[in-house]
Scaffold this active site. Structure first.
Site, PDB file in Angstrom:
ATOM      1  N   GLU A 409      -1.099   0.403  -0.609  1.00 51.58           N
ATOM      2  CA  GLU A 409      -0.100   1.017  -1.477  1.00 51.58           C
ATOM      3  C   GLU A 409      -0.100   2.535  -1.386  1.00 51.58           C
ATOM      4  O   GLU A 409       0.954   3.179  -1.400  1.00 51.58           O
ATOM      5  CB  GLU A 409      -0.332   0.570  -2.923  1.00 51.58           C
ATOM      6  N   HIS A 476      -1.831  -9.634 -12.817  1.00 51.11           N
ATOM      7  CA  HIS A 476      -0.437  -9.858 -12.430  1.00 51.11           C
ATOM      8  C   HIS A 476       0.481  -9.809 -13.649  1.00 51.11           C
ATOM      9  O   HIS A 476       1.620 -10.263 -13.581  1.00 51.11           O
ATOM     10  CB  HIS A 476      -0.274 -11.214 -11.737  1.00 51.11           C
TER      11      HIS A 476
END
Length: 669
Positions: A409, A476
């Site tokens: 990322e 998540h």
């Protein structure tokens, strides 16, 4: 020549086919940063500059590299690469103003030393975190490759900085995408005072290149001709055959990490050995030996350099200290942009779309509108993303513009910034908002601050699938918008319905400033509405009053809008429900108006209660709307725990039931 030993000979130079003119140009270029350093060390002792990071002993690397590249090829230096800045002919008076924090410096006094860039000179300076530079270089090189420009980007790293994850990510992405980047590692043996053997277990960086699938070359970094000739040859080849190459330049830093730290930790013999390999003295002696440099020419060059330095210093010292201007400081946080809202036409066709479809629709239309928009993210290509938002995009727009990325990322966000520097737009998809923590530094220290620091826009939108309610557990399901709400320079949007989802995404992509675009996973396929088929935008910074009432004001966003609507319907409450939509900057006038109307306000957020966005807005209401209040300002959010996995635990974690109780309490107050 890898290391200095007691019996090591002075540097061995080989001019090959270089003309006398080039040899002398390299000499003058090499001498400039050394003479500036000599002057700066005097000024430091006199208290006329605050700090100095010395590149003494390493100048040949910068000078060889900057002279080997074309003037319009980007270089990303570190804090020991003064020669890059002088080699690119930056006005010395501006450099000296930069060192002193004057207005004429490249950052207007907002950052120090070499923490700046100049598009005019094709230089992008560092931030103190060091490693993120490599990913920006990747983005610049990617832009060149996409534009079919035969260019090379060169980026520096120290051996200490190579221990950072950004080093690995930067090299890995460049190798996978075959980007035309030269990674120069200045191997000077120390990260501040920590020797190489305490930084890494390998001996040379040339061992690392093959692991990434790239070539690796080791050179004597104190030999300006070897550096120049190596980079020159590499650059010529890479322009024709784009690929990354790792260059390890063996060198030594003859002064402290910065002057205050000194060099007592360096063994005396090692320092003496390397002093014999001084890049300036050795090259000067070589030129004299071969008859290219004589005393008259040497004196002439030194006199010329001394005059340039003194003239620049006179101008910089004559410049007044910065007079703070509040309006200017606030105005430079964001790149200038005046949004022209594009409403849908009255006769626009409409279709029922789920939130997920609206996001995909807006993204696709923005791709059609902006041919320089590049999408990057994990699995967004053939797979279409884990939520299928980019399904079919690769076939329509091609693999160059819809790019599957490695799991890195930080590098991908940094590459987005690099694309922006070259005039592209970038959209980076986080597979889940939770994973943005790996790229946190790039967002809050690079994207957010770069315009304020030196006027460079960061035209990057980061899409963030967020939120709980699907029993996905603590990694998540997080609501992490508050992580970024505190950071000046970012813009944050969070739609609650399909119309806003499409319009806000299009608006974010239009704006050249960095955006975090939050999209709730629980609303992807559960919320739908009839929205226009055509391209349109929604005003940034403008809240929406989704329901009007008189008893109470509920200020919220995202999933909170739907929880609030269900609650007021369940209890028969007449309420204003204000959907912020834009979290940064948020709509103060709309909040003030609804509070004034009802006199009672509660803030609802899915994020954990402590330190959330509601805390700031409630504090603002208490400070600026106190006279309009008929009850205490209330707020509700999720528990101050990680998001649990089991459905019953998650239900307890979320604020829905607590919000209903508190809402009734507020009504009865």
């Amino acid at each position: 020549m890898e290391t200095a030993t007691k019996n090591q000979s002075p540097l061995v130079f080989d001019r090959k086919n270089l003309s006398d003119k080039i040899l002398l140009e390299l000499y003058e270029s090499l001498l400039m940063p050394r003479r500036i350093e000599e002057k700066m060390l005097i000024l430091l002792r006199q208290g006329k500059i605050s700090k100095w990071f010395s590149g003494w002993g390493q100048e040949a690397i910068s000078i060889g590299a900057v002279n080997a590249l074309e003037a319009d090829e980007f270089i990303l230096p570190m804090h020991r690469n003064l020669g890059i800045f002088t080699g690119r002919k930056m006005p010395l008076e501006r450099l000296f103003s930069q060192f002193q924090g004057k207005l004429n410096g490249f950052t207007k006094g907002r950052d120090r030393s070499f923490h700046f860039g100049s598009i005019e000179h094709h230089v992008v300076g560092m931030i103190s975190h060091l490693g993120p530079q490599l990913a920006i270089a990747d983005g610049i090189a990617l832009a060149d490759k996409l534009s079919k420009e035969q260019k090379v980007t060169l980026v520096f790293s120290g051996d200490g900085a190579s221990s950072e994850g950004d080093f690995h990510e930067g090299l890995n992405v460049a190798a996978v995408w075959k980007l035309p980047v030269i990674f120069v590692v200045e191997h000077n043996g120390y990260g501040l005072s920590t020797p190489s053997e305490e930084q890494f277990a390998f001996k040379n960086f040339t061992d690392k290149g093959p692991g990434y699938g790239m070539e690796a070359i080791r050179i004597q970094g104190n030999n300006v001709l070897e550096v120049y000739q190596t980079i020159l040859k590499l650059a010529e080849d890479i322009r024709k055959n784009p690929r990354p190459v790792l260059v390890e330049a063996i060198t030594f830093r003859m002064r402290g990490h910065e002057e205050a730290s000194g060099t007592k930790y360096v063994p005396k013999q090692l320092m003496e050995n390397w002093s014999k390999l001084d890049p300036v003295e050795n090259y000067e002696n070589y030129l004299e030996e071969i008859g290219v440099l004589d005393e008259k020419t040497k004196e002439k060059i030194n006199k010329k350099i001394k005059k340039k330095i003194n003239d620049g210093l006179d101008i910089a010292f004559a410049e007044d200290a910065i007079s703070p201007n509040l309006e200017n400081e606030l105005a430079d946080v964001y790149a200038p942009f005046q949004q022209n809202v594009h409403p849908p036409s009255e006769n626009s066709s409409k279709a029922e779309k789920r939130l997920v479809d609206a996001i995909s629709d807006g993204l696709k239309q923005s791709m059609e509108k902006y041919q320089n928009l590049i999408l990057m993210g994990q699995d967004i290509g053939e797979y279409g993303g884990v939520f299928k938002i980019t399904d079919g995009f690769k076939k329509q727009f091609g693999a160059d513009r819809v790019r599957n990325t490695p799991l890195c990322e930080s590098a991908i966000i940094g590459a987005g910034l690099g694309l922006s520097i070259k005039g592209f737009k970038a959209m980076v998809e986080m597979q889940f908002a939770d994973f943005v923590s790996v790229g946190f530094n790039q967002i809050v220290n690079n994207l957010a601050k770069i315009h304020y620091r030196w006027g460079q826009q960061a035209d990057v939108v980061i899409r963030m699938p967020t939120g709980a309610g699907m029993a996905a557990g603590p990694f998540h399901s997080q609501s992490n918008e508050a992580w970024f709400f505190h950071t000046p320079g970012l813009k944050i949007v969070y739609p609650s319905n399909p119309y806003d989802a499409k319009g806000l995404l299009n608006a974010a992509i239009e704006d050249p400033n960095p955006y975090l675009y939050f999209e709730h996973k629980g609303m992807y396929r559960s919320i739908s509405a009839e929205i226009p088929d055509e391209y349109y935008t929604v005003e940034i910074g403008k809240a929406a009053l989704v329901k009007e009432g008189t008893q109470v004001s509920i200020v919220t966003y995202g999933m909170g809008v739907h929880w609030a609507q269900k609650a007021v319907e369940e209890f028969g409450i007449s309420a204003d429900i204000l959907d912020l939509r834009t979290l940064l900057p948020w709509d103060k006038e709309a909040v003030k108006k609804t509070v004034k109307k009802t006199g009672k306000v509660i803030f609802l957020q899915e994020d954990c209660l402590t330190g959330g966005i509601g805390a700031e807005i409630c504090a603002w209401i208490s400070e600026f709307c106190f006279q309009d209040l008929d009850a205490p300002v209330m707020r509700e959010g999720s528990l101050d725990t990680p998001v649990p996995f089991a459905p019953n635990l998650e239900k307890q974690f979320l604020p829905v039931d607590r919000f209903k109780r508190k809402l009734q309490e507020l009504i009865q107050f």
